[in-house]
Design an enzyme around this catalytic site. Structure first.
Site, PDB file in Angstrom:
ATOM      1  N   LYS A   1     -46.802   0.716 -33.140  1.00 55.00           N
ATOM      2  CA  LYS A   1     -47.529   1.956 -32.844  1.00 55.00           C
ATOM      3  C   LYS A   1     -47.543   2.828 -34.099  1.00 55.00           C
ATOM      4  O   LYS A   1     -46.484   3.121 -34.672  1.00 55.00           O
ATOM      5  CB  LYS A   1     -46.790   2.670 -31.710  1.00 55.00           C
ATOM      6  CG  LYS A   1     -47.619   3.518 -30.817  1.00 55.00           C
ATOM      7  CD  LYS A   1     -46.743   3.957 -29.646  1.00 55.00           C
ATOM      8  CE  LYS A   1     -47.424   4.949 -28.776  1.00 55.00           C
ATOM      9  NZ  LYS A   1     -46.472   5.548 -27.831  1.00 55.00           N
TER      10      LYS A   1
HETATM   11  C1  E4P Z   1     -47.489   6.818 -24.884  1.00 58.05           C
HETATM   12  O1  E4P Z   1     -47.930   5.949 -25.606  1.00 58.05           O
HETATM   13  C2  E4P Z   1     -47.406   8.227 -25.318  1.00 58.05           C
HETATM   14  O2  E4P Z   1     -46.528   8.367 -26.387  1.00 58.05           O
HETATM   15  C3  E4P Z   1     -46.989   9.088 -24.144  1.00 58.05           C
HETATM   16  O3  E4P Z   1     -47.806   8.743 -23.047  1.00 58.05           O
HETATM   17  C4  E4P Z   1     -47.047  10.566 -24.444  1.00 58.05           C
HETATM   18  O4  E4P Z   1     -46.835  11.261 -23.257  1.00 58.05           O
HETATM   19  P1  E4P Z   1     -46.483  12.830 -23.224  1.00 58.05           P
HETATM   20  O5  E4P Z   1     -47.670  13.595 -23.688  1.00 58.05           O
HETATM   21  O6  E4P Z   1     -46.179  13.099 -21.786  1.00 58.05           O
HETATM   22  O7  E4P Z   1     -45.285  13.020 -24.117  1.00 58.05           O
END
Ligand code: E4P
Length: 217
Positions: free
Chosen positions: A83
């Protein structure tokens, strides 16, 4: 729509995976912090449970170090998805890592233009953050819908991974507008089962069944 679970809580992943609800997992630095565990150790354990893509996020801000971190994370297991953030350096890292055959999830996407760049850089997944857009009074689901239209217009095969999902309604809306994948915390996935008419229906059936005086077992 594929379901990714947005957590590093191994017990929660196992419970949902046993039910066939987990097509993959997403993590980020905040989720690793919440787990209280070492990133390499917990990610390896997750990859032992889930056969689908498991996103592990780089933390460097420059492309060269992102690439090195991505290669190290990818050594954990074949189903690791590296990622990277949606910055120019992140796109450079995406291009190199995807060129090496690694799955790449480009994260922190907040616009159609960013999603186009990620697709052109070879992203396997683009992660638009819908909850964080809703938090500032913008429409996160509309962004998913717009990216869907643009990707379809031009035949981009990058998968739209709706992220930052906060509510069960987000899940429904993302499914309706054609997100390929959604990632949500276990609590949101489990809340999808709830309906007050299901609860009242069961209560009525139990009441009537008791009156029959019968037993099945
Ligand atoms: C997933 O890939 C993301 O990092 C995550 O869904 C972010 O979520 P949040 O905005 O609730 O922290």
């Amino acid at each position: 729509m594929k379901f990714f679970v947005d957590t590093a809580d191994v017990a929660a992943i196992k419970e949902l995976n046993d039910l066939g609800m987990v097509d993959g997992v997403t993590t980020n630095p905040s989720i690793i912090l919440k787990s209280g565990r070492d990133i390499l150790e917990v990610t390896r354990e997750i990859c032992g449970i889930v056969s689908g893509p498991v996103s592990a996020e780089v933390v460097a801000l420059d492309a060269a170090t992102m690439i090195s971190e991505g290669r190290k994370l990818a050594e954990i297991a074949p189903n690791i998805t590296v990622k990277v953030p949606l910055t120019w350096d992140g796109l450079q890292a995406c291009k190199v890592l995807s060129g090496e055959g690694k799955m790449v999830n480009v994260t922190l996407c907040f616009s159609v233009n960013q999603a186009i760049l990620a697709a052109k850089a070879g992203a396997t997944f683009i992660s638009p953050f819908i909850g964080r857009l809703d938090d500032i009074n913008l429409d996160g689901v509309e962004l998913i819908s717009d990216i869907r239209q643009v990707y379809d217009n031009y035949g981009f095969d990058t998968q739209i991974l709706a992220a930052s999902i906060r509510t069960v309604n987000h899940v429904t809306q993302c499914a309706l507008v054609g997100a390929d994948v959604m990632t949500a915390p276990p609590s949101v996935i489990k809340a999808m089962v709830n309906h007050p008419l299901t609860d009242s229906g069961i209560a009525q059936f139990m009441k009537d069944w008791a009156k029959t005086g019968q037993k099945i077992l």
